[in-house]
Design an enzyme around this catalytic site. Structure first.
Site, PDB file in Angstrom:
ATOM      1  CG  LEU A  93      -1.849  -1.159   1.427  1.00 27.09           C
ATOM      2  CD1 LEU A  93      -2.868  -0.815   2.505  1.00 27.09           C
ATOM      3  CD2 LEU A  93      -2.549  -1.547   0.147  1.00 27.09           C
ATOM      4  N   GLY A 132      -0.286   4.654  -0.941  1.00 25.27           N
ATOM      5  CA  GLY A 132      -1.121   5.802  -1.305  1.00 25.27           C
ATOM      6  C   GLY A 132      -0.887   7.042  -0.481  1.00 25.27           C
ATOM      7  N   GLY A 133      -0.082   6.920   0.580  1.00 25.57           N
ATOM      8  CA  GLY A 133       0.009   8.020   1.540  1.00 25.57           C
ATOM      9  C   GLY A 133       1.060   9.063   1.211  1.00 25.57           C
ATOM     10  N   GLY A 174      -9.484   5.687   3.616  1.00 23.33           N
ATOM     11  CA  GLY A 174      -8.857   4.740   4.529  1.00 23.33           C
ATOM     12  C   GLY A 174      -8.370   3.516   3.771  1.00 23.33           C
ATOM     13  CG  ASP A 223       4.691   3.093   6.938  1.00 22.10           C
ATOM     14  OD1 ASP A 223       4.242   1.926   6.955  1.00 22.10           O
ATOM     15  OD2 ASP A 223       4.204   4.010   7.629  1.00 22.10           O
ATOM     16  CE  LYS A 273       1.942   3.557  10.371  1.00 21.34           C
ATOM     17  NZ  LYS A 273       1.584   3.349   8.950  1.00 21.34           N
TER      18      LYS A 273
END
Length: 462
Positions: free
Chosen positions: A72, A74-75, A179, A210, A357
């Site tokens: 993932l 997308g952030g 989300g 991450d 994070k």
């Protein structure tokens, strides 16, 4: 639901898929129905014991040809002061997250002699930068499947009357990420799930970009395939540092596993939510999905997965606190565990969980408390016995460029550090070593310099 036609029209105008629209409609119906979106302590049982990675020994390399590894991605790293994909952050030896991921895939392919299938779920904000960066790795896409599919976006909801949020000054502010539970409508709506099934893929391993501890693991894949489970979650043992994160539980109503996030916990149950002796396991967001079971679930639930909905109160323009109050509806991909009867969870070592994070996490990862393994994982050194150093930086170091000013000569040694607290403005010289519990108090206006040396269990006021 009087506003629903306006939402549907808005989403179709943006060419969002039927799967994305159905998912948002389900979330919006839950919100407007007045249903309780919380999961109360009285409605769940704690989970005492689950299978452990340490008990696994069997490896079936043949399963790798039937498996896709999905990251993932997308952030944007906006919380760390970035306007680009967080995975483009350089973290160790000149490598970004994306470099580590690409090298992990290449290592697995060469060491196992299998063209492991690899994909990314990007967002429209991360797609171009990501693909440009990865173009230096030849043949990253294998097996006749695309290298990426993109996550969807969801309309923001006006808090006062539930209508679609309107913000002509910046129309992009009317939309939000849905989300990471959007994994499911995105993989279905983009046609990716059908492509994977048509190519003979059976299993999917999903993790966050991450988290550099989350690599394809043959023991886990073999275990997952052998259980015949439709879905499995890798969980780790909760410590005090993890007490605010979502935990695994069992539904009293169904007897099945579920995930309870902090946003779903009633205020009166917060103490029990954070009781790590009772709720022992947290979701690492490393997930295993049986692709055929996912397809069957979409058929069973008429084109969607009924994930629990979380609502977050915001302003339509996050930079303008006087702008219209809105609700952002989100789902978590781990919450799908309750949509699959027979879903499993497995306790993994902390080495498979090293996410970033905050700049606190990043400084720890940059330090000598972590090492790069031959297969390009980021892993705590053996001396740490599975426990990362607890780093707490002053709020003036929230952003990456600010943290760089703290450590212009490279990170300090944290291999023997239990806790590092930095208050105020500080500059660390080269060859600074922290051991035990150390607190540094710096300047309020101009930064104060901490010289080279070993600092052990002390408070230093500069």
């Amino acid at each position: 639901m009087e506003h629903w036609p306006a939402y549907e029209e808005k989403m179709r105008a943006e060419n969002l898929s039927d799967a994305a629209i159905k998912a948002f409609r389900y979330n919006f119906e839950k919100l407007t129905s007045g249903a309780n979106l919380n999961i109360a302590e009285a409605d769940i049982d704690h989970v005492d014991s689950i299978p452990s990675y340490d008990s696994l020994s069997e490896e079936n390399a043949g399963l790798l040809t039937e498996t896709v590894m999905l990251k993932l991605n997308g952030g944007l790293g906006t919380g760390m002061g970035l306007e680009k994909a967080k995975s483009l952050l350089e973290i160790k030896d000149g490598n970004t997250f994306l470099d580590f991921i690409a090298k992990q895939v290449e290592y697995m392919r060469s060491s196992m002699g299998v063209d492991l299938a690899f994909m990314l779920m990007n967002s429209f904000a991360t797609s171009k930068d990501t693909l440009d960066h990865l173009s230096k790795y030849d043949g990253l896409s294998k097996g006749g499947i695309p290298l990426e599919f993109c996550q969807n976006k969801a309309p923001k909801v006006t808090a006062s009357d539930m209508s679609p949020a309107i913000w002509p000054a910046a129309p992009s502010c009317e939309w939000c990420p849905p989300g990471h539970g959007d994994l499911y409508p995105a993989i279905v709506g983009s046609g990716t799930l059908d492509i994977l099934l048509s190519k003979g893929y059976k299993y999917m391993f999903v993790s966050n970009s991450d988290n550099l501890g989350a690599t394809m693991d043959l023991k886990l894949l073999t275990w997952f395939a052998k259980t015949g489970a439709p879905f499995a979650m890798e969980v780790a043992a909760r410590t005090d540092a993890d007490k605010k994160g979502g935990h695994l539980a069992r539904s009293k109503a169904t007897g099945g596993l579920l995930l309870r996030e902090a946003a779903q916990c009633p205020d009166e149950d917060e103490k029990e939510f954070q009781n790590v002796a009772k709720h022992k396991f947290f979701n690492t967001n490393n997930l295993w999905v049986n692709l055929k079971a996912l397809k069957e679930a979409y058929t069973k639930y008429d084109g969607l997965l009924p994930l629990p909905v979380m609502k977050n109160g915001k302003t339509v323009d996050p930079r303008d606190k006087a702008s219209t109050k809105v609700l952002q509806l989100e789902t978590a991909m781990g919450a799908a565990i309750e949509c699959f009867p027979g879903a499993e969870a497995i306790l993994i070592p902390r080495t498979r969980f090293a996410p970033v994070k905050t700049t606190n996490d990043m400084l720890a990862l940059m330090s000598d408390a972590y090492t790069i393994t031959p297969d390009f994982r980021m892993e705590l050194v053996a001396e740490r016995a599975g426990k990362p150093p607890n780093v707490k930086l002053d709020s003036c170091y929230k952003f990456v460029d600010q943290m760089a000013a703290l450590v212009p000569n490279g990170p300090p040694s944290l291999v023997k550090c239990d806790k590092l607290t930095i208050e105020g403005k500080v500059v660390l010289e080269a060859n600074v070593v922290f051991e035990g519990d150390v607190k540094i108090v710096g300047g309020t206006d101009a930064p104060k310099t901490l010289g080279a040396g070993i600092y052990t269990n002390q408070v230093i006021e500069l």
